[in-house]
Enzyme design. Sequence first.
Site, PDB file in Angstrom:
ATOM      1  N   GLU A 184       0.823  -1.213   0.000  1.00 24.56           N
ATOM      2  CA  GLU A 184       0.000   0.000   0.000  1.00 24.56           C
ATOM      3  C   GLU A 184       0.857   1.263   0.000  1.00 24.56           C
ATOM      4  O   GLU A 184       0.585   2.226   0.712  1.00 24.56           O
ATOM      5  CB  GLU A 184      -0.950  -0.015   1.203  1.00 24.56           C
ATOM      6  CG  GLU A 184      -1.925  -1.187   1.166  1.00 24.56           C
ATOM      7  CD  GLU A 184      -2.869  -1.223   2.344  1.00 24.56           C
ATOM      8  OE1 GLU A 184      -4.026  -1.600   2.170  1.00 24.56           O
ATOM      9  OE2 GLU A 184      -2.429  -0.873   3.471  1.00 24.56           O
ATOM     10  N   GLU A 268      -6.925  -7.202  -2.045  1.00 25.09           N
ATOM     11  CA  GLU A 268      -7.641  -7.125  -0.767  1.00 25.09           C
ATOM     12  C   GLU A 268      -9.118  -6.888  -1.064  1.00 25.09           C
ATOM     13  O   GLU A 268      -9.538  -5.759  -1.342  1.00 25.09           O
ATOM     14  CB  GLU A 268      -7.069  -6.033   0.141  1.00 25.09           C
ATOM     15  CG  GLU A 268      -5.673  -6.355   0.643  1.00 25.09           C
ATOM     16  CD  GLU A 268      -5.193  -5.427   1.753  1.00 25.09           C
ATOM     17  OE1 GLU A 268      -5.972  -4.551   2.187  1.00 25.09           O
ATOM     18  OE2 GLU A 268      -4.024  -5.580   2.177  1.00 25.09           O
TER      19      GLU A 268
END
Length: 632
Positions: A184, A268
């Site tokens: 991320e 995700e």
Amino acid sequence: MKKFSRIAVSLFFLFLLVTLQVEAQNKHAFNIKDGHFMYDGKPIQIISGEMHYNRIPHQYWKHRMKMLKAMGLNTVATYVFWNMHEVEPGKWDFSGDKNLREYIKIAAEEGLHVILRFGPYACAEWEFGGYPWWLQNVEGLELRRDNDQFLKYTDLYIKRLYQEVKDLLITNGGPIIMVQVENEFGSYVSQRKDIPLEEHRKYNAKIKEQLLKAGFNTPLFTSDGTWLFEGGSIEGVLPTANGENNVINLKKAVDKYNGGKGPYMVAEFYPGWLSHWAEPFPSVSASAIARTADNYLKNDVSFNLYMAHGGTNFGFTSGANYDNKHDIQPDLTSYDYDAPISEAGWVTPKYDSLRSVISRNVKWKLPPVPAPIPVIEIPSIKLTRVADVLSYLEKGNKVESDVPLTFEQLNQGYGYVLYSRRFNQPISGILDVSGLRDYAIVYVNGEKVGELNRYDKKYKMPINIPFNSTLQLLVENMGRINYGSEIVNNKKGIISPVKIDDMEMDGNWEMYKLPMDEAPDLEAFSHADVYSNKTLSTDALVGRPLVYEGTFSLTNVGDTFIDMSDWGKGIIFVNGKNLGRYWNVGPQQTLYVPGVWLKKGLNKILIFEQVNDHIRTEVRTIKTPILNQLKK
């Protein structure tokens, strides 16, 4: 003899030839080609579930893998938390619940591919996002930057991790099909505008190079929101998306940063969400998740359920978030995550819905769902002794300083520190501990006078300190921030001067360390500080932090949940295992006890109760967890 030698040599080479042929037959290939994930030369859709080995007792790993397989998944993904393995510089631990190799091997035994998300930054609602706390003590080190000191330690970590898993990579005959670069990072780039984008990209590229030089020769990928690919993507690395439910948006973003083609993957896909103390427990509808999964499956979008099974933040492993309203949002001990598989490994309606959707979209037959682990209930555990922690600490070793020292300066990662200062003259006013990280109970001469905490931004309170008296603050680290730009500001304890009416209280500070890295031993307390059940009701102990001790006998073991809804705040050890933090604000009111940590015969429980607003003489367990009872 010469004839015998020739026969032996011939047999050896025959054995070697057969061995190499078997290995060649068992070795599989995984790569990215023509916009597809390819397994043994054929396109494959990755149907993955996130499950972290550290959050599950290793005795349950096989059971949980079977649960994933029965849901219809063909892959398991896991983060690797650096701080769980390098517990201090150069001291590595891959044993027990940290045995990454064994976890991956069990996945292979159950027919699951593995996606390795090594970090070095993980997030995951885990303490410090997976970074070792001691990195903050390295002079000149800056986290997540093109910084020589930081990159020196990430390189050592990556090389050590490669030693652990090199033969488990798909390229070496193992089940690991992909490895993630950083995590991320696009989100971090968007929050750290003070750092030039070019420097961010240099850092990310160097992590990739460290991976390749170490030997990680599987396909690599990054993981970000699609709107953050600009900051997080790396040339030559597959971009995958987080939280992207729109297939059209997903394909557009990947095409833009991957040469105009797939494969397409949501790294995700959230069937639930994270949860904090003092905030409502979130829930996500099973039908909505099933519809999204069906859409992915029909559109050749691979996905990874985050989380498929969350498990538990045992001990001091839970992290924290923050926002403008709260300086810190500590994560619950439970990492149930409203996931398809519950914290204790149970089937949920969400599990059934996903299993049904996946079974309709795949060509293989799903295996039966394994039976749950047995559950027991203990109606009453008698607490027969307590120990006075304040008195015990003040008789122990102390560190003296003119100013309060942080946990890091005290070389302590987790737990508690008692800060104490003697006043020769009376003083009254507003006590200001704006540098509190994160929670403190305030005492004057051992008598509780208040609580301060970072969540509510409650840093100040009236104080009255008589002549020749002592101010004491028992400070708790409630988990280092694991996400966002504030991850670089993660010192614990008291990080700035303590003030009364805006005057700095310098000089004469004493600090007593209470790391609670092991279960407290009441035999180490002086006789005067330990009280039997006959004196448990004494009012003199109310408001003081205590360790309660009890024993209980079992004829059968099983999972259970300790009901702490009538308690204040603290941690629990059962047979030496730290179950994690409880706090009566909720929404979590129970702590999960894995049955494998119990034993037939005698068991011991120790409860460190910080608030202690009244004396307890027993505690009980129940069969069903309480995760949504908010009291704040």
